[in-house]
Design a protein around this motif. Structure first.
Motif, PDB file in Angstrom:
ATOM      1  N   VAL A 253      18.766   9.445  29.048  1.00  0.00           N
ATOM      2  CA  VAL A 253      19.869   9.682  28.108  1.00  0.00           C
ATOM      3  C   VAL A 253      19.495  10.843  27.198  1.00  0.00           C
ATOM      4  O   VAL A 253      18.314  11.181  27.067  1.00  0.00           O
ATOM      5  N   PRO A 254      20.468  11.488  26.555  1.00  0.00           N
ATOM      6  CA  PRO A 254      20.128  12.546  25.595  1.00  0.00           C
ATOM      7  C   PRO A 254      19.188  12.008  24.522  1.00  0.00           C
ATOM      8  O   PRO A 254      19.379  10.903  24.015  1.00  0.00           O
ATOM      9  N   MET A 255      18.180  12.787  24.176  1.00  0.00           N
ATOM     10  CA  MET A 255      17.163  12.330  23.223  1.00  0.00           C
ATOM     11  C   MET A 255      17.780  11.908  21.891  1.00  0.00           C
ATOM     12  O   MET A 255      17.331  10.944  21.259  1.00  0.00           O
ATOM     13  N   LYS A 256      18.836  12.577  21.473  1.00  0.00           N
ATOM     14  CA  LYS A 256      19.459  12.251  20.190  1.00  0.00           C
ATOM     15  C   LYS A 256      20.154  10.887  20.213  1.00  0.00           C
ATOM     16  O   LYS A 256      20.462  10.322  19.161  1.00  0.00           O
ATOM     17  N   GLU A 257      20.411  10.352  21.438  1.00  0.00           N
ATOM     18  CA  GLU A 257      21.061   9.040  21.563  1.00  0.00           C
ATOM     19  C   GLU A 257      20.076   7.931  21.907  1.00  0.00           C
ATOM     20  O   GLU A 257      20.454   6.758  21.966  1.00  0.00           O
TER      21      GLU A 257
ATOM     22  N   GLY B  96      17.158   0.311  24.429  1.00  0.00           N
ATOM     23  CA  GLY B  96      15.793  -0.120  24.681  1.00  0.00           C
ATOM     24  C   GLY B  96      15.121   0.959  25.514  1.00  0.00           C
ATOM     25  O   GLY B  96      15.620   1.328  26.580  1.00  0.00           O
ATOM     26  N   ILE B  97      14.012   1.503  25.035  1.00  0.00           N
ATOM     27  CA  ILE B  97      13.387   2.676  25.654  1.00  0.00           C
ATOM     28  C   ILE B  97      12.064   2.309  26.332  1.00  0.00           C
ATOM     29  O   ILE B  97      11.223   1.614  25.746  1.00  0.00           O
ATOM     30  N   MET B  98      11.884   2.797  27.560  1.00  0.00           N
ATOM     31  CA  MET B  98      10.656   2.595  28.313  1.00  0.00           C
ATOM     32  C   MET B  98       9.790   3.852  28.237  1.00  0.00           C
ATOM     33  O   MET B  98      10.230   4.937  28.633  1.00  0.00           O
ATOM     34  N   ASN B  99       8.585   3.707  27.730  1.00  0.00           N
ATOM     35  CA  ASN B  99       7.618   4.806  27.715  1.00  0.00           C
ATOM     36  C   ASN B  99       6.686   4.636  28.914  1.00  0.00           C
ATOM     37  O   ASN B  99       6.126   3.553  29.113  1.00  0.00           O
TER      38      ASN B  99
ATOM     39  N   LYS C  52      15.412  -0.004  20.610  1.00  0.00           N
ATOM     40  CA  LYS C  52      16.145   0.861  19.672  1.00  0.00           C
ATOM     41  C   LYS C  52      15.220   1.510  18.636  1.00  0.00           C
ATOM     42  O   LYS C  52      15.379   1.314  17.421  1.00  0.00           O
ATOM     43  N   PRO C  53      14.258   2.302  19.094  1.00  0.00           N
ATOM     44  CA  PRO C  53      13.291   2.907  18.170  1.00  0.00           C
ATOM     45  C   PRO C  53      13.923   3.982  17.283  1.00  0.00           C
ATOM     46  O   PRO C  53      14.779   4.744  17.729  1.00  0.00           O
ATOM     47  N   GLU C  54      13.478   4.031  16.039  1.00  0.00           N
ATOM     48  CA  GLU C  54      13.996   5.037  15.111  1.00  0.00           C
ATOM     49  C   GLU C  54      13.561   6.437  15.529  1.00  0.00           C
ATOM     50  O   GLU C  54      14.319   7.411  15.404  1.00  0.00           O
ATOM     51  N   HIS C  55      12.322   6.536  16.046  1.00  0.00           N
ATOM     52  CA  HIS C  55      11.799   7.822  16.520  1.00  0.00           C
ATOM     53  C   HIS C  55      11.324   7.653  17.966  1.00  0.00           C
ATOM     54  O   HIS C  55      10.137   7.443  18.222  1.00  0.00           O
ATOM     55  N   PRO C  56      12.219   7.733  18.922  1.00  0.00           N
ATOM     56  CA  PRO C  56      11.866   7.484  20.333  1.00  0.00           C
ATOM     57  C   PRO C  56      10.873   8.497  20.885  1.00  0.00           C
ATOM     58  O   PRO C  56      10.924   9.680  20.541  1.00  0.00           O
ATOM     59  N   LYS C  57       9.962   8.007  21.726  1.00  0.00           N
ATOM     60  CA  LYS C  57       8.980   8.870  22.378  1.00  0.00           C
ATOM     61  C   LYS C  57       9.455   9.311  23.763  1.00  0.00           C
ATOM     62  O   LYS C  57       8.867  10.197  24.376  1.00  0.00           O
ATOM     63  N   SER C  58      10.491   8.651  24.274  1.00  0.00           N
ATOM     64  CA  SER C  58      10.987   8.915  25.619  1.00  0.00           C
ATOM     65  C   SER C  58      12.503   8.776  25.599  1.00  0.00           C
ATOM     66  O   SER C  58      13.080   8.271  24.632  1.00  0.00           O
TER      67      SER C  58
END
Length: 376
Positions: A157-161, A166-169, A182-188
């Protein structure tokens, strides 16, 4: 079971409260989409096309219509010997009080006996409320090749969204090293699609332990996946490329219908190699009157159009009277639009009547209007 020896479980008990009146009396997976489909047609058709022949559909909220609809396995070719669609609502068991499904993992836990009866090597967990086409057999091949304990489908997904998901690193091999909700500062930017493949024996042990944990939410994202990572299990991310839509709001449901009218439509419901199966309603063909105009629209069978329709989706047996104007709208089955009525940027719920001369919606509005009662 077939050669892939994978059983599918579709989580279809959601309320879909943000769809407002559309889900007041039916579950979200039973909501209409695309002129003639229901949302649950997509995961069920994906299962049939992926040669998964045993599918459990876990229902709960306002499930009467969904139960009867899903139980007709013949719609998806899942009615042959050793195959079937099994509707699995919460139910009372011997020695235990009746309990609702308390979370996504609990819904599977309460159906361990059902899964055991089919002796699968793998279990595919799906959400019943997303619009997409996916070959699950390719995901299973990736799962096997990775020697994974669990594989999770992800969508870039676009990094800004990314903070909405739920993000998988992952590492360089695609192995998941961290899951962030739903991280405030996503790494991936790899967002979980809520599609999981597990080795059944492995998952079964974890579900049994989870049932006895009073601190657990009994949820895959909050409990099972983090626990597997904590224990060092091999979890891999399977990157999906293609159209995928969570139609959880009125605006997103309207957008998904409008996507079908785009020249660059990625979903392509006319693709004969990956058919989306649905209920076949017995009705007359569509009729377009001699003075009617239809531009860039889906007009389903049984419709009678004597007015003007542009950039819109009309479901079965919609009637549009003379001089009515419909633009950028979705009209669900049996809607009646009176003479001279105007509809812009709206979803009209099943069976609603728009009286002659009535005006619905605003062509300049940022949001989509849902009409669920007669407009006089």
């Amino acid at each position: 079971m077939r050669q892939n020896n994978m059983l599918a479980m579709i989580l279809a008990g959601g309320r879909g409260t943000r769809l407002e009146a559309l889900t007041k009396k039916i579950a979200k997976p039973a909501v209409y989409y695309g002129g003639k489909y229901r949302i649950i047609d997509f995961p069920l058709s994906n299962c049939a096309n992926s040669n998964i022949n045993v599918v459990g559909v876990l229902t709960q909220y306002e499930s009467v219509l969904l139960n009867s609809y899903a139980a007709a396995g013949s719609r998806w070719g899942l009615d042959a010997r050793d195959s079937g669609v099994y509707v699995l609502p919460p139910r009372e068991k011997d020695g235990a009080a009746f309990d609702v499904y308390r979370g996504t993992a609990d819904a599977i836990s309460q159906n361990i006996d059902f899964i055991d009866s089919h002796s699968p090597d793998y279990v595919l967990i799906l959400s019943g409320d997303h619009i997409y086409k996916m070959d699950y057999s390719k995901m299973l091949s990736y799962h096997r090749q990775s020697d994974a304990d669990a594989t999770i489908a992800v969508l870039p997904v676009p990094m800004k969204e990314a903070s909405r998901f739920g993000i998988m690193n992952t590492d360089e091999e695609g192995r998941i090293v961290e899951f962030e909700e739903k991280p405030e500062h996503p790494k991936s930017n790899l967002a979980s699609m809520g599609i999981y493949i597990f080795d059944w024996k492995q998952l079964r042990k974890m579900l049994v332990a989870d049932m006895d944990d009073p601190q657990s939410n009994h949820d895959f994202g909050k409990d099972i996946i983090p626990k597997m990572l904590e224990e060092g299990k091999r979890l891999f991310a399977y990157q999906f490329k293609g159209y995928w839509k969570d139609v959880g709001t009125i605006d997103s449901l309207w957008e998904a219908n409008m996507d079908l009218l785009s020249k660059n439509n990625e979903l392509d419901l006319n693709d004969s190699t990956w058919k989306i199966y649905t209920e076949d309603v017995a009705t007359v063909p569509q009729y377009i009157g001699k003075d009617a105009t239809v531009e860039n629209s889906y007009i389903n069978q049984g419709c009678i159009v004597n007015g003007n329709v542009k950039n819109s989706v009309l479901f079965t047996s919609v009637r549009v009277a003379k001089d009515a104007c419909i633009e950028d709208a979705v009209l669900m089955p049996n809607v009646v639009v009176g003479e001279g009525a105007v509809i812009h940027r709206a979803i009209i719920a099943q069976g609603v009547k728009i009286d002659p001369g009535a005006v619905v919606g605003d062509p300049n509005s940022e949001h989509i209007e849902l009409i669920s009662k007669r407009v006089r």
